[in-house]
Design a protein around this motif. Structure first.
Motif, short mmCIF file in Angstrom:
data_model
loop_
_atom_site.label_atom_id
_atom_site.label_comp_id
_atom_site.label_asym_id
_atom_site.label_seq_id
_atom_site.Cartn_x
_atom_site.Cartn_y
_atom_site.Cartn_z
N ASP A 1 59.70 60.51 25.25
CA ASP A 1 59.11 61.74 24.71
C ASP A 1 59.74 62.12 23.37
O ASP A 1 59.05 62.57 22.45
N GLN A 2 61.05 61.93 23.25
CA GLN A 2 61.71 62.22 21.98
C GLN A 2 61.30 61.22 20.90
O GLN A 2 61.18 61.59 19.72
N VAL A 3 61.10 59.99 21.29
CA VAL A 3 60.65 58.99 20.30
C VAL A 3 59.24 59.31 19.83
O VAL A 3 58.92 59.22 18.64
N ARG A 4 58.37 59.70 20.75
CA ARG A 4 57.01 60.10 20.37
C ARG A 4 57.07 61.28 19.38
O ARG A 4 56.33 61.32 18.39
N ASN A 5 57.96 62.22 19.64
CA ASN A 5 58.13 63.36 18.73
C ASN A 5 58.62 62.90 17.36
O ASN A 5 58.18 63.42 16.33
N LEU A 6 59.54 61.94 17.34
CA LEU A 6 60.03 61.39 16.08
C LEU A 6 58.89 60.84 15.24
O LEU A 6 58.78 61.13 14.04
N VAL A 7 58.04 60.07 15.87
CA VAL A 7 56.90 59.48 15.16
C VAL A 7 55.93 60.57 14.70
O VAL A 7 55.47 60.57 13.56
N ASP A 8 55.65 61.51 15.57
CA ASP A 8 54.73 62.60 15.21
C ASP A 8 55.26 63.41 14.03
O ASP A 8 54.50 63.76 13.11
N GLU A 9 56.56 63.74 14.06
CA GLU A 9 57.13 64.53 12.96
C GLU A 9 57.14 63.75 11.66
O GLU A 9 56.94 64.32 10.58
N THR A 10 57.39 62.44 11.74
CA THR A 10 57.36 61.60 10.54
C THR A 10 55.98 61.61 9.90
O THR A 10 55.83 61.79 8.69
N VAL A 11 54.95 61.41 10.72
CA VAL A 11 53.59 61.37 10.20
C VAL A 11 53.17 62.74 9.67
O VAL A 11 52.49 62.84 8.63
N GLU A 12 53.59 63.80 10.34
CA GLU A 12 53.27 65.15 9.86
C GLU A 12 53.92 65.43 8.51
O GLU A 12 53.32 66.04 7.62
N GLU A 13 55.16 64.97 8.35
CA GLU A 13 55.92 65.24 7.12
C GLU A 13 55.44 64.38 5.95
O GLU A 13 55.30 64.86 4.82
N TYR A 14 55.20 63.10 6.21
CA TYR A 14 54.97 62.17 5.11
C TYR A 14 53.61 61.45 5.16
O TYR A 14 53.29 60.69 4.24
N GLY A 15 52.86 61.64 6.23
CA GLY A 15 51.50 61.09 6.26
C GLY A 15 51.35 59.71 6.85
O GLY A 15 50.22 59.23 7.01
N GLY A 16 52.43 59.05 7.17
CA GLY A 16 52.33 57.70 7.74
C GLY A 16 53.70 57.08 7.88
O GLY A 16 54.73 57.74 7.68
N ILE A 17 53.73 55.79 8.25
CA ILE A 17 54.98 55.05 8.39
C ILE A 17 54.81 53.68 7.76
O ILE A 17 53.84 52.97 8.06
N ASP A 18 55.73 53.30 6.90
CA ASP A 18 55.70 51.99 6.26
C ASP A 18 56.73 51.02 6.84
O ASP A 18 56.48 49.82 6.90
N VAL A 19 57.88 51.54 7.22
CA VAL A 19 58.97 50.70 7.72
C VAL A 19 59.64 51.38 8.89
O VAL A 19 59.92 52.59 8.85
N LEU A 20 59.93 50.61 9.94
CA LEU A 20 60.71 51.09 11.08
C LEU A 20 61.93 50.21 11.21
O LEU A 20 61.81 48.98 11.36
N VAL A 21 63.11 50.81 11.16
CA VAL A 21 64.36 50.08 11.36
C VAL A 21 64.99 50.54 12.67
O VAL A 21 65.46 51.68 12.78
N ASN A 22 64.99 49.67 13.66
CA ASN A 22 65.58 49.98 14.97
C ASN A 22 67.04 49.57 14.97
O ASN A 22 67.39 48.43 15.26
N ASN A 23 67.88 50.53 14.62
CA ASN A 23 69.30 50.28 14.50
C ASN A 23 70.13 50.98 15.58
O ASN A 23 71.24 50.55 15.87
#
Length: 222
Positions: A81-103
């Protein structure tokens, strides 16, 4: 002058508060990216393996010292649920996702007899489940941008030596990367895995250099 090859691209870096993730996030910032710094806390880890700017949150450093923009999103990657929120907030803030770094990752020291069932599940929850959750929820947006996934594994994925839970989780990351590469190649999403050797970061404070089983080049990261 630093290359601006990632100008205006949006990058999620998990485990960005310190160590490898912190340096990755800062480099993306130097190259002009919008960096979403995801960690359970934005307070950098303290310990003997850090530099003088350890007290400043990663997103603050990016905003003040680079041409990129940055935000912090509190995220426990073992919680879908927190990961889904992370993705949702990213898209809301910047409009999309270009790179995901799983560190994001943790290391609980112990051999097979010292590792409790709870520790086993905790390690795999963060190091392996977290990688899968982040990929799962980010992939629909990465398809839109012909994006990139970079999973940070470890030489212990194939060499062992850091305890059964850590080694198993890191090996799982390698195999997950291979499977996702096959799945996402037709969608022009690039998936890679990096397996570093021993790097001096705050997560390694428990381990002295003399205790490293295999001699490797040791690099200091805050």
């Amino acid at each position: 002058m630093t290359s601006q090859r990632h100008a205006k691209r949006t990058v999620i870096v998990t485990g960005a508060s310190s160590g490898i993730g912190r340096r990755i996030a800062r480099q993306f910032g130097r190259e002009g990216a919008n960096v979403v710094c995801a960690s359970r806390s934005n307070e950098p880890k303290t310990g003997k393996h850090h530099d003088t700017d350890i007290s400043d949150p990663t997103e603050q450093i990016i905003r003040e010292e680079t041409s990129g923009d940055a935000v912090f999103v509190s995220t426990d990657v073992s919680d879908p649920d927190q990961v889904r929120n992370l993705v949702d907030e990213t898209v809301e803030e910047y409009g999309g996702i270009d790179v995901l770094v799983n560190n994001a990752g943790i290391s609980i020291v112990g051999d097979s007899q010292e590792t409790s069932v709870e520790d086993w599940r905790t390690m795999l929850g963060v190091d392996l489940d977290g990688t899968f959750f982040c990929c799962k929820f980010a992939i629909p947006y990465l398809k839109d941008t012909s994006g990139h996934i970079v999973n940070i594994s470890s030489v212990n994925a194939t060499e062992g030596g850091s305890g059964p839970a850590y080694s198993a989780a890191k090996a799982g990351q390698v195999n997950l990367t291979q499977d996702l590469a096959v799945e996402l190649g037709p969608h022009n999403v690039n998936v890679n895995c990096i397996s570093p050797g021993y790097i001096k970061t705050p997560i390694q404070d428990y381990q002295d250099e003399d205790g490293i089983r295999i001699s490797r080049e040791q690099t200091l990261l805050p």
